[in-house]
Design an enzyme around this catalytic site. Structure first.
Site, PDB file in Angstrom:
ATOM      1  N   HIS A   1      -3.907   1.389   8.005  1.00  0.00           N
ATOM      2  CA  HIS A   1      -2.544   1.931   8.019  1.00  0.00           C
ATOM      3  C   HIS A   1      -2.439   3.116   7.052  1.00  0.00           C
ATOM      4  O   HIS A   1      -1.850   4.153   7.383  1.00  0.00           O
ATOM      5  CB  HIS A   1      -1.574   0.792   7.645  1.00  0.00           C
ATOM      6  CG  HIS A   1      -0.150   1.172   7.458  1.00  0.00           C
ATOM      7  ND1 HIS A   1       0.868   0.692   8.275  1.00  0.00           N
ATOM      8  CD2 HIS A   1       0.475   1.953   6.537  1.00  0.00           C
ATOM      9  CE1 HIS A   1       2.024   1.175   7.863  1.00  0.00           C
ATOM     10  NE2 HIS A   1       1.825   1.946   6.814  1.00  0.00           N
ATOM     11  N   GLU A   2      -3.053   2.972   5.862  1.00  0.00           N
ATOM     12  CA  GLU A   2      -2.971   4.040   4.850  1.00  0.00           C
ATOM     13  C   GLU A   2      -3.806   5.257   5.245  1.00  0.00           C
ATOM     14  O   GLU A   2      -3.382   6.400   5.051  1.00  0.00           O
ATOM     15  CB  GLU A   2      -3.413   3.521   3.473  1.00  0.00           C
ATOM     16  CG  GLU A   2      -2.664   2.311   2.935  1.00  0.00           C
ATOM     17  CD  GLU A   2      -1.166   2.434   2.984  1.00  0.00           C
ATOM     18  OE1 GLU A   2      -0.644   3.556   3.079  1.00  0.00           O
ATOM     19  OE2 GLU A   2      -0.493   1.374   2.948  1.00  0.00           O
TER      20      GLU A   2
ATOM     21  N   CYS B   1       6.481  -0.265   7.201  1.00  0.00           N
ATOM     22  CA  CYS B   1       6.081   0.943   6.480  1.00  0.00           C
ATOM     23  C   CYS B   1       7.255   1.418   5.642  1.00  0.00           C
ATOM     24  O   CYS B   1       8.389   1.451   6.123  1.00  0.00           O
ATOM     25  CB  CYS B   1       5.673   2.025   7.482  1.00  0.00           C
ATOM     26  SG  CYS B   1       5.138   3.563   6.705  1.00  0.00           S
ATOM     27  N   LEU B   2       6.976   1.790   4.405  1.00  0.00           N
ATOM     28  CA  LEU B   2       8.046   2.266   3.522  1.00  0.00           C
ATOM     29  C   LEU B   2       8.655   3.565   4.050  1.00  0.00           C
ATOM     30  O   LEU B   2       9.788   3.897   3.699  1.00  0.00           O
ATOM     31  CB  LEU B   2       7.509   2.475   2.105  1.00  0.00           C
ATOM     32  CG  LEU B   2       7.063   1.186   1.380  1.00  0.00           C
ATOM     33  CD1 LEU B   2       6.407   1.522   0.052  1.00  0.00           C
ATOM     34  CD2 LEU B   2       8.239   0.249   1.180  1.00  0.00           C
TER      35      LEU B   2
ATOM     36  N   GLN C   1       3.375   9.931   1.679  1.00  0.00           N
ATOM     37  CA  GLN C   1       4.656   9.214   1.646  1.00  0.00           C
ATOM     38  C   GLN C   1       5.502   9.588   0.434  1.00  0.00           C
ATOM     39  O   GLN C   1       6.708   9.349   0.421  1.00  0.00           O
ATOM     40  CB  GLN C   1       4.423   7.695   1.631  1.00  0.00           C
ATOM     41  CG  GLN C   1       3.774   7.178   2.895  1.00  0.00           C
ATOM     42  CD  GLN C   1       3.633   5.673   2.871  1.00  0.00           C
ATOM     43  OE1 GLN C   1       2.651   5.157   2.369  1.00  0.00           O
ATOM     44  NE2 GLN C   1       4.631   4.975   3.376  1.00  0.00           N
TER      45      GLN C   1
ATOM     46  N   HIS D   1      -1.975   7.378   7.550  1.00  0.00           N
ATOM     47  CA  HIS D   1      -1.005   8.263   6.875  1.00  0.00           C
ATOM     48  C   HIS D   1      -1.665   9.578   6.467  1.00  0.00           C
ATOM     49  O   HIS D   1      -1.053  10.642   6.566  1.00  0.00           O
ATOM     50  CB  HIS D   1      -0.448   7.601   5.610  1.00  0.00           C
ATOM     51  CG  HIS D   1       0.734   6.708   5.833  1.00  0.00           C
ATOM     52  ND1 HIS D   1       1.908   7.151   6.397  1.00  0.00           N
ATOM     53  CD2 HIS D   1       0.939   5.399   5.548  1.00  0.00           C
ATOM     54  CE1 HIS D   1       2.784   6.149   6.443  1.00  0.00           C
ATOM     55  NE2 HIS D   1       2.218   5.066   5.931  1.00  0.00           N
TER      56      HIS D   1
ATOM     57  N   GLY E   1       0.842  -1.189   0.000  1.00  0.00           N
ATOM     58  CA  GLY E   1       0.000   0.000   0.000  1.00  0.00           C
ATOM     59  C   GLY E   1       0.875   1.236   0.000  1.00  0.00           C
ATOM     60  O   GLY E   1       2.064   1.160   0.323  1.00  0.00           O
TER      61      GLY E   1
HETATM   62  O1  GNR Z   1       4.227  -2.630   2.443  1.00  0.00           O
HETATM   63  C1  GNR Z   1       3.627  -2.469   3.496  1.00  0.00           C
HETATM   64  N1  GNR Z   1       3.335  -3.551   4.260  1.00  0.00           N
HETATM   65  C2  GNR Z   1       2.487  -3.488   5.349  1.00  0.00           C
HETATM   66  C3  GNR Z   1       2.482  -4.564   6.235  1.00  0.00           C
HETATM   67  C4  GNR Z   1       1.636  -4.550   7.312  1.00  0.00           C
HETATM   68  C5  GNR Z   1       0.799  -3.481   7.532  1.00  0.00           C
HETATM   69  C6  GNR Z   1       0.806  -2.405   6.685  1.00  0.00           C
HETATM   70  C7  GNR Z   1       1.636  -2.412   5.589  1.00  0.00           C
HETATM   71  S1  GNR Z   1       1.625  -1.065   4.496  1.00  0.00           S
HETATM   72  C8  GNR Z   1       3.278  -1.096   3.944  1.00  0.00           C
HETATM   73  C9  GNR Z   1       3.514  -0.053   2.876  1.00  0.00           C
HETATM   74  C10 GNR Z   1       3.315   1.318   3.484  1.00  0.00           C
HETATM   75  O2  GNR Z   1       4.125   1.899   4.138  1.00  0.00           O
HETATM   76  N2  GNR Z   1       2.140   1.870   3.304  1.00  0.00           N
HETATM   77  O3  GNR Z   1       1.853   3.049   3.878  1.00  0.00           O
HETATM   78 NI    NI Z   2       3.094   3.142   5.669  1.00  0.00          NI
END
Ligand code: GNR
Ligand code: NI
Length: 182
Positions: free
Chosen positions: A144-145, A102-103, A51, A148, A46
């Site tokens: 999670h997104e 998270c990236l 980001q 952000h 995601g």
């Molecule tokens: O690649 C991603 N893997 C992930 C694993 C568990 C919970 C959330 C994520 S999202 C993350 C990519 C990212 O930073 N998205 O904002």
């Molecule tokens: Ni993230």
């Protein structure tokens, strides 16, 4: 299409509340396409616009993408999903725990508890209003997104102790990266 730069903590763009999309037009669609390509390239499931330094309420997700060596272009495409102005309209009492990454917090992970299922209202790639029910990894990822978009990182769900350990490791990692450049 283009691969965009990913901003990492503690960059201030990640703490900002992103602005709603007015209409899903070609500019927004181009942003969505570039974000999808960047997400595949950087091995994510995601990606939220902040980001990549864009403070707009846009998210892309593909939890069914193909794994493998080839990260170029869109060869990993499984089931890409595009969201503008996503909003959680219902969440389950039942929670689940996932070891999140998270990236924008590279190479560091932490266990986060969230509602196991959610219903989300959003505008799709064509600007049409949609609603989906999500569970499992998709439910975790979409929450999670949306975090952000509200300036929240997964580490904000951890104890202050764990968060500070991760932030210190991040600082160390970015210092080492600077040394490599010199
Ligand atoms: O690649 C991603 N893997 C992930 C694993 C568990 C919970 C959330 C994520 S999202 C993350 C990519 C990212 O930073 N998205 O904002
Ligand atoms: Ni993230």
């Amino acid at each position: 299409m283009a691969i965009l730069k990913i901003y990492t903590a503690p960059d201030p763009v990640l703490k900002r509340v992103a602005a709603p999309v007015d209409t899903v037009d070609d500019t927004i669609r181009k942003q969505m396409d570039d974000m999808l390509e960047t997400m595949y390239h950087d091995d994510g499931i995601g990606l939220a616009a902040p980001q990549v330094g864009i403070s707009n309420r846009i998210v892309v997700i593909d939890v069914e993408q193909k794994q493998g060596e080839d990260k170029t272009g869109l060869n990993r495409k499984g089931n890409p999903m595009f969201f503008a102005n996503p909003e959680i309209i219902w969440s389950s009492e039942e929670c689940s725990v996932y070891n999140e990454g998270c990236l924008s917090v590279p190479e560091l992970y932490g266990e986060v508890e969230r509602p196991a299922s959610v219903r989300v209202k959003y505008l799709d790639y064509d600007g049409k209003e949609q609603e989906i029910a999500a569970e499992g990894l998709l439910a975790t990822c979409i929450q999670h997104e949306i975090d952000h978009l509200n300036g929240i990182l997964f580490i904000d769900h951890l104890s202050a102790l764990k968060r500070n350990i991760i932030l210190r490791k991040l600082k160390k990692l970015s210092k080492n990266a600077e040394v490599e450049v010199l």
